[in-house]
Design a protein around this motif. Structure first.
Motif, short mmCIF file in Angstrom:
data_model
loop_
_atom_site.label_atom_id
_atom_site.label_comp_id
_atom_site.label_asym_id
_atom_site.label_seq_id
_atom_site.Cartn_x
_atom_site.Cartn_y
_atom_site.Cartn_z
N SER A 151 7.53 52.87 93.72
CA SER A 151 7.64 52.85 95.19
C SER A 151 6.78 54.07 95.92
CB SER A 151 9.09 53.35 95.56
OG SER A 151 9.75 52.24 95.27
N ILE A 152 6.77 55.26 95.28
CA ILE A 152 5.79 56.44 95.63
C ILE A 152 4.46 56.11 95.39
CG2 ILE A 152 5.30 58.70 95.13
CD1 ILE A 152 8.21 59.22 94.47
N MET A 153 4.20 55.72 94.21
CA MET A 153 2.76 55.66 94.12
C MET A 153 1.87 54.27 94.80
SD MET A 153 1.70 57.94 92.20
CE MET A 153 3.04 59.19 92.11
N LEU A 154 2.73 53.46 95.08
CA LEU A 154 2.18 52.26 95.83
C LEU A 154 2.75 52.24 97.41
CD1 LEU A 154 3.39 49.51 93.44
CD2 LEU A 154 0.98 50.40 93.96
N GLY A 155 3.63 53.42 97.60
CA GLY A 155 3.95 53.59 99.30
C GLY A 155 4.64 52.44 99.81
N MET A 156 5.52 51.63 98.97
CA MET A 156 6.05 50.61 99.46
C MET A 156 7.50 50.49 98.50
SD MET A 156 4.29 47.25 97.59
CE MET A 156 2.82 47.43 98.56
N ALA A 157 8.58 50.15 99.13
CA ALA A 157 10.03 49.94 98.62
C ALA A 157 9.83 48.89 97.63
CB ALA A 157 10.81 49.56 99.90
N GLY A 158 11.10 48.96 96.65
CA GLY A 158 11.04 47.99 95.56
C GLY A 158 11.08 46.49 96.12
#
Length: 85
Positions: free
Chosen positions: A63-70
């Motif tokens: 989530s942090i590295m891709l900038g999107m929620a699960g």
């Protein structure tokens, strides 16, 4: 992204654990990472499976590295299987 301090990380975990009990969920493991993907805090319910740290960490790190929620990651993986590979 603002850095999270240990006090706030513990508050987040406490709130999630309480909500899990309210919802009668199975035992939870909760991890909070800083903006660099480093573990800030982790807690595992007594009866939670031992492998839950790795699962919780992977989901949070993604989530942090891709900038999107699960959920957004899952939707993208369903549309573009090569994305998760």
């Amino acid at each position: 992204m603002a850095e999270i301090n240990l006090r706030r990380a513990r508050q987040i975990i406490k709130g999630i654990m309480a909500r899990g009990k309210e919802m009668d969920l199975k035992p939870l493991s909760v991890i909070v990472l800083d903006s660099g993907g480093n573990v800030k805090a982790f807690e595992r319910d007594d009866a939670a499976a031992p492998g839950r740290f790795a699962i919780a960490h992977g989901k949070a790190y993604g989530s942090i590295m891709l900038g999107m929620a699960g959920k957004a990651q899952m939707a993208r993986a369903e549309q573009q299987a090569y994305f998760m590979a």
